[in-house]
Design an enzyme around this catalytic site. Structure first.
Site, PDB file in Angstrom:
ATOM      1  N   HIS A  44      55.614 -32.131  18.206  1.00 43.76           N
ATOM      2  CA  HIS A  44      57.021 -31.892  18.521  1.00 43.76           C
ATOM      3  C   HIS A  44      57.751 -33.273  18.958  1.00 43.76           C
ATOM      4  O   HIS A  44      57.849 -33.636  20.049  1.00 43.76           O
ATOM      5  CB  HIS A  44      57.410 -31.120  19.796  1.00 43.76           C
ATOM      6  CG  HIS A  44      58.737 -30.511  19.932  1.00 43.76           C
ATOM      7  ND1 HIS A  44      59.289 -29.315  20.739  1.00 43.76           N
ATOM      8  CD2 HIS A  44      60.020 -31.145  19.764  1.00 43.76           C
ATOM      9  CE1 HIS A  44      60.535 -29.137  20.857  1.00 43.76           C
ATOM     10  NE2 HIS A  44      61.104 -30.416  20.256  1.00 43.76           N
ATOM     11  N   GLU A  75      57.667 -29.414  14.895  1.00 42.15           N
ATOM     12  CA  GLU A  75      58.465 -28.452  15.349  1.00 42.15           C
ATOM     13  C   GLU A  75      59.655 -29.456  16.123  1.00 42.15           C
ATOM     14  O   GLU A  75      59.287 -30.487  16.807  1.00 42.15           O
ATOM     15  CB  GLU A  75      58.109 -27.490  16.714  1.00 42.15           C
ATOM     16  CG  GLU A  75      57.178 -27.953  17.600  1.00 42.15           C
ATOM     17  CD  GLU A  75      56.855 -26.970  18.451  1.00 42.15           C
ATOM     18  OE1 GLU A  75      56.717 -27.414  19.699  1.00 42.15           O
ATOM     19  OE2 GLU A  75      56.345 -26.106  18.206  1.00 42.15           O
ATOM     20  N   HIS A 199      53.521 -21.133  23.281  1.00 44.28           N
ATOM     21  CA  HIS A 199      54.068 -21.303  24.800  1.00 44.28           C
ATOM     22  C   HIS A 199      53.046 -20.712  25.636  1.00 44.28           C
ATOM     23  O   HIS A 199      53.077 -19.542  25.867  1.00 44.28           O
ATOM     24  CB  HIS A 199      55.431 -21.135  24.838  1.00 44.28           C
ATOM     25  CG  HIS A 199      55.966 -22.161  25.700  1.00 44.28           C
ATOM     26  ND1 HIS A 199      56.605 -23.498  25.082  1.00 44.28           N
ATOM     27  CD2 HIS A 199      56.300 -22.446  26.992  1.00 44.28           C
ATOM     28  CE1 HIS A 199      57.104 -24.222  25.920  1.00 44.28           C
ATOM     29  NE2 HIS A 199      56.905 -23.648  27.024  1.00 44.28           N
ATOM     30  N   GLY A 222      49.129 -26.086  23.256  1.00 45.84           N
ATOM     31  CA  GLY A 222      48.844 -27.472  23.404  1.00 45.84           C
ATOM     32  C   GLY A 222      48.490 -27.751  24.992  1.00 45.84           C
ATOM     33  O   GLY A 222      47.455 -28.342  25.285  1.00 45.84           O
TER      34      GLY A 222
END
Length: 249
Positions: A44, A75, A199, A222
């Site tokens: 990201h 993303e 998430h 992550g």
């Protein structure tokens, strides 16, 4: 169907950026993750480059290219700069999120009705480059919203699972949120959309999510994966998360 695991390497980059040094190596640990069976890498890139740097993208693309069928998922909020990064890095999938630059992390899905025109144009541009497009979505059980997503032309949604991950100390709340996520996913699938999720997913809460959404295409993980890797090592942690996804180890 087996759920794919994409390892988000932002937290690794964030740790690296604390010093003007090349370690921990984002590319090196990304390679370890893929060698341990992860199906892809996620980044990201933010405007302030506080974790992933723009210069990391071509190096990570090369890492992904060394593994057959692995994918590079990028993303972010679709500024012109971001879209250019996705094009130049050869993203296999782009996940569009409605982040403000000041946010520390993604914390909500798109208002699809409000931003429909903008998203239609952006999705069409990315798909014209041969890139699969996923849209970050609240898993609130609003099934009618998926009609709008279908009209936008996206290939997938990514369910925002933050509230689910944040309810680990409240099993009843977790069950309620899980069912809302499931209804949203069912509505998306009924309209021909594939479903990703991400998430605050952990090796502990992931199996229930996969059980409720057995057609879940991909999870992007992550923070917790990186935290677990401090204890178990990256390769073993990837294997633990693959097992949580229902993959044969």
């Amino acid at each position: 169907m087996t759920t794919s695991l994409s390892v988000n390497v932002n937290a690794i980059a964030f740790l690296r950026n604390r010093r003007n040094l090349p370690w921990p190596s984002v590319e090196g640990l990304g390679r370890v993750a893929l060698a341990a069976g992860a199906q892809g890498l996620t980044v990201h890139p933010r405007l302030d480059e506080r974790h992933i740097r723009f210069s990391d993208l071509p190096d990570l693309r090369k890492v992904v290219d060394d593994f057959a069928d692995a994918e590079f998922n990028i993303e972010g909020y679709p500024t012109r700069q971001f879209l250019g990064l996705c094009r130049d890095a050869g993203a296999d999938q782009v996940t569009l999120v409605p982040d403000d630059p000041s946010q520390s992390t993604s914390d909500h899905g798109w208002d699809f009705r409000k931003h429909k025109t903008f998203l239609v144009e952006t999705v069409a541009e990315l798909k014209g480059l041969g890139i699969r497009v996923s849209l970050f979505a609240d898993g609130d059980g609003d099934e009618d919203t998926m009609d709008v997503v279908k009209d936008i032309g996206a290939d997938r949604i990514e369910l925002y699972t933050g509230p689910y991950g944040g309810s680990s100390d409240d099993p009843n709340r977790a069950s309620t949120i899980l069912e809302q996520l499931g209804r949203t996913a069912d509505a998306a699938r009924a309209r021909g959309l594939d479903v990703n999720a991400g998430h605050d997913l952990t090796a502990a809460n992931l199996p229930k999510l996969v059980h409720r959404i057995p057609y879940l295409a991909e999870v992007s993980i992550g923070h917790e994966l990186t935290a677990d890797a401090l204890t178990h090592g990256m390769a073993e942690t990837v294997r633990r998360f693959r097992k949580a996804c229902g993959q044969p180890i």
